[in-house]
Design an enzyme around this catalytic site. Structure first.
Site, PDB file in Angstrom:
ATOM      1  N   VAL A   1       0.835  -1.196   0.000  1.00  0.00           N
ATOM      2  CA  VAL A   1       0.000   0.000   0.000  1.00  0.00           C
ATOM      3  C   VAL A   1       0.877   1.256   0.000  1.00  0.00           C
ATOM      4  O   VAL A   1       1.747   1.413   0.860  1.00  0.00           O
ATOM      5  CB  VAL A   1      -0.923   0.012   1.247  1.00  0.00           C
ATOM      6  CG1 VAL A   1      -1.758   1.275   1.267  1.00  0.00           C
ATOM      7  CG2 VAL A   1      -1.818  -1.213   1.253  1.00  0.00           C
ATOM      8  N   GLU A   2       0.639   2.148  -0.982  1.00  0.00           N
ATOM      9  CA  GLU A   2       1.346   3.431  -1.026  1.00  0.00           C
ATOM     10  C   GLU A   2       0.310   4.538  -1.037  1.00  0.00           C
ATOM     11  O   GLU A   2      -0.513   4.633  -1.945  1.00  0.00           O
ATOM     12  CB  GLU A   2       2.233   3.491  -2.269  1.00  0.00           C
ATOM     13  CG  GLU A   2       3.255   4.618  -2.223  1.00  0.00           C
ATOM     14  CD  GLU A   2       2.746   5.902  -2.831  1.00  0.00           C
ATOM     15  OE1 GLU A   2       2.405   6.816  -2.055  1.00  0.00           O
ATOM     16  OE2 GLU A   2       2.661   5.974  -4.061  1.00  0.00           O
ATOM     17  N   LEU A   3       0.350   5.395  -0.006  1.00  0.00           N
ATOM     18  CA  LEU A   3      -0.740   6.347   0.228  1.00  0.00           C
ATOM     19  C   LEU A   3      -0.302   7.801   0.172  1.00  0.00           C
ATOM     20  O   LEU A   3      -0.934   8.662   0.772  1.00  0.00           O
ATOM     21  CB  LEU A   3      -1.378   6.048   1.596  1.00  0.00           C
ATOM     22  CG  LEU A   3      -1.868   4.615   1.788  1.00  0.00           C
ATOM     23  CD1 LEU A   3      -2.432   4.422   3.180  1.00  0.00           C
ATOM     24  CD2 LEU A   3      -2.897   4.260   0.739  1.00  0.00           C
TER      25      LEU A   3
END
Length: 631
Positions: free
Chosen positions: A331-333
């Protein structure tokens, strides 16, 4: 002296050769060979070598691949101008089509029918059927596909760039470096280093298991998926595909509906490369859909891994969906990345050329892709001397930035392109609030009305000074062409400000290197900053060399790129086999065999002390327990 007079028999030859000096040996051999024969042999060897080099077939040679150029990317194309453009169609009542348009001009690019849940099922099914054969391919076969892709990318840079500019509104230079260069780097890195990253690794053994050979293997998972963002339509789409294919997986890419038009073209590039190399194009599928359909993909039982790039609120829903079927995620937010500029610890002024260099990097880090960059610089944190000097350098440069559509500009000198949508222009309120709280608005701060393309989505390049950590604009990811300048009184306060947000993706730190103290200050920041990536005296350098990419805390978890990115798409399998199977294998000692016998406790203790005891006395005692001499 001829050969006949040198020796008279085979026995004499043997005796004399043994007594010769090494150089005399070669002289003797050479004397017995005819010069013409030697020349003929050398020529024959050279001809054979040259023929091999010219006629051999390299199994990894790139194959010519062609993909039709989209009509919209051809010179002179003019699209219909939309009024109040949006990806939601308003012309046809009840239509669910995605209306694709150029955010820089408002021109219609086309309509894309969103995929249905049944369509997702079919894509997953086709990928599942294609993947087993692909998993059996060699690394050489996979490299050939990537080399074919790389060749196409290098030969078709202008079309790829134009498609990205049309669909996302960015400038050609932003697309050239943010789309083409980084994709070429990922392809080249994977071609050069991917096999090494995925080769089975030998792992150490121990005394008790000395007869075992221990190995870790990286095997394909099956069908993986990625939900990617719109800000880099080519790179964000190709990146997960490159890694998935090289690890032996098939992949379903859910591209953003904001860039559905270009994604279809880019996906065809990959599918064509697979086809011309003799592989099934159904290994790769790109799907566009509305948010209410996306959950069918993220919670699909046929997906073995999911990469998500996007916002935190959406990530919570995606993670909840994936958790229902226990799908692992990366996950890259996004982030609120800081560029920290330190003063010389001894009070010496930094050279003007160095300050200009830092200012130029900050300009690129803040305004690239109109600030719509997850690792873009959103905060400039500067110590007292650097703060004042940067202020003088940045004001005129930001004020001089030219905003518009680079594809139609006469001289090709547009600096800042369009925002992706009208919704992304709502930044005036957060700027006004910062000013009310004490920040100084020095440049920009509002929407930009383009004189030629009033339907385009533009925001004026902005500079806010005297921003403090308590302000909302210092805490939230803005994703816009806004430079915020923050004061730091010391190295320690600079670090505290950098760590004051919930985002921890990347960071840049600039400072002198002319003394041990100055270098220690740089290391203090690099070590102390909460981030997944740090560039020292540079911006985002880690991205250009394929180091693992990702953040911590509010910026997500997991890594893509580099060895870690490839291995994250693999089933990490541990394999333990006998080193000498014909000589020694595991056997359960009688006392420890079920049902247990008297003395099993002592023997068990002995095994542990022999295997893990420190010093010979403990190990001897362990042996005595094994043989039953002690309890």
């Amino acid at each position: 002296m001829g050969p006949a007079s040198f020796v008279s028999s085979k026995e004499q030859l043997h005796t004399q050769l043994l007594s010769l000096h090494p150089m005399d040996f070669f002289t003797a051999i050479g004397a017995s060979l005819d010069a013409t024969t030697v020349t003929a042999v050398l020529i024959a060897v050279f001809v054979a070598w040259l023929s091999y080099r010219l006629l051999r077939t390299d199994p990894e040679t790139a194959v010519a691949s062609t993909v039709p150029t989209p009509e919209q990317c051809r010179p002179g194309w003019k699209g219909k101008l939309l009024v109040n453009p949006s990806i939601r169609t308003t012309q046809w009542s009840g239509s669910s089509a995605i209306q694709c348009y150029a955010p820089a001009t408002g021109q219609l690019l086309g309509l894309i029918n969103p995929v249905t849940p049944n369509g997702i099922d079919r894509a997953v099914s086709k990928a599942t059927e294609a993947q087993p054969a692909w998993a059996l391919t060699t690394f050489a076969q996979r490299r050939r596909v990537l080399k074919t892709l790389l060749t196409f990318v290098l030969d078709n840079q202008e079309v790829i760039v134009r498609a990205a500019c049309l669909d996302s509104g960015k400038t050609r230079i932003d697309a050239l470096f943010g789309e083409v260069l980084v994709t070429a780097e990922k392809l080249k890195w994977t071609i050069d280093h991917g096999e090494k990253a995925l080769k089975a690794e030998q792992r150490p053994t121990n005394l008790l298991m000395f007869y075992k050979n221990n190995e870790v293997r990286y095997e394909p998972m099956g069908v993986v998926a990625a939900c990617v963002s719109w800000n880099y339509p080519f790179h964000n789409l190709l990146g997960p595909i490159i890694s998935a294919l090289f690890t032996g997986n098939a992949i379903i890419i859910k591209n953003s509906e904001q860039t559905a038009w270009s994604s279809a073209y880019y996906c065809n590039i990959v599918r064509s490369a697979l086809s011309v190399c003799g592989h099934n194009p159904d290994l790769v599928h790109a799907v566009s859909c509305w948010p209410d359909t996306a959950a069918h993909l993220t919670g699909h039982k046929g997906i073995r891994h999911l990469t998500f790039i996007g916002s935190r609120p959406v990530a919570h829903e995606v993670a909840r969906s994936a958790a229902a079927v226990l799908t692992p995620m990366c996950v890259e937010l996004g982030g609120k990345d800081a560029a920290i500029v330190l003063d010389d610890p001894h009070g010496k002024p930094v050279s003007e050329s160095e300050m200009q260099r830092v200012a130029s990097i900050i300009m690129r880090g803040v305004f690239q892709s109109a600030g719509q960059n997850c690792i873009g610089i959103e905060r400039v944190i500067a110590m007292p001397q650097a703060y004042e000097r940067l202020l003088k350098l940045l004001i005129p440069r930001i004020a001089a930035l030219r905003v518009g559509d680079d594809l139609t500009s006469e001289d090709g000198t547009i600096d800042v392109g369009a925002m992706i949508s009208s919704a992304s222009l709502n930044h005036e309120r957060i700027i006004d609030r910062a000013v009310d709280e004490g920040a100084r608005l020095l440049v920009g701060g509002k929407r930009y009305e383009h004189p030629t393309y009033p339907q385009g989505h533009y925001f004026a390049p902005t500079l806010l000074a005297d921003v403090t950590p308590s302000m909302r604009i210092a805490q939230e990811e803005v994703f816009a062409p806004i430079c915020t300048l923050m004061r730091a009184s010391s190295v320690e306060s600079a670090l505290a400000i950098a760590n004051s947000t919930s985002y921890d993706l990347g960071c840049s730190v600039f400072g002198p290197t002319n003394s041990a103290t100055a270098r220690a200050d740089l290391e203090f920041i690099a070590t102390g900053v909460r981030a997944g990536m740090v560039a020292v005296n540079d911006f985002a350098a880690f991205y250009a060399v394929q180091l693992p990419f990702g953040g911590v805390r509010g910026s997500g978890y997991g890594r893509f790129a580099g060895e870690e990115g490839l291995r994250g798409l693999c089933n990490v399998k541990s394999v333990c086999v006998d080193r000498w199977p014909g000589l020694i294998k595991t056997a359960i000692p009688g006392k420890l065999d079920y049902p247990l016998r008297k003395g099993s406790w002592g023997m068990g203790r002995g095994v542990i002390e022999v295997g893990y005891g420190e010093g010979w006395r403990r190990r001897v005692r362990g042996l005595r327990r094994i043989v039953g001499m002690e309890g």
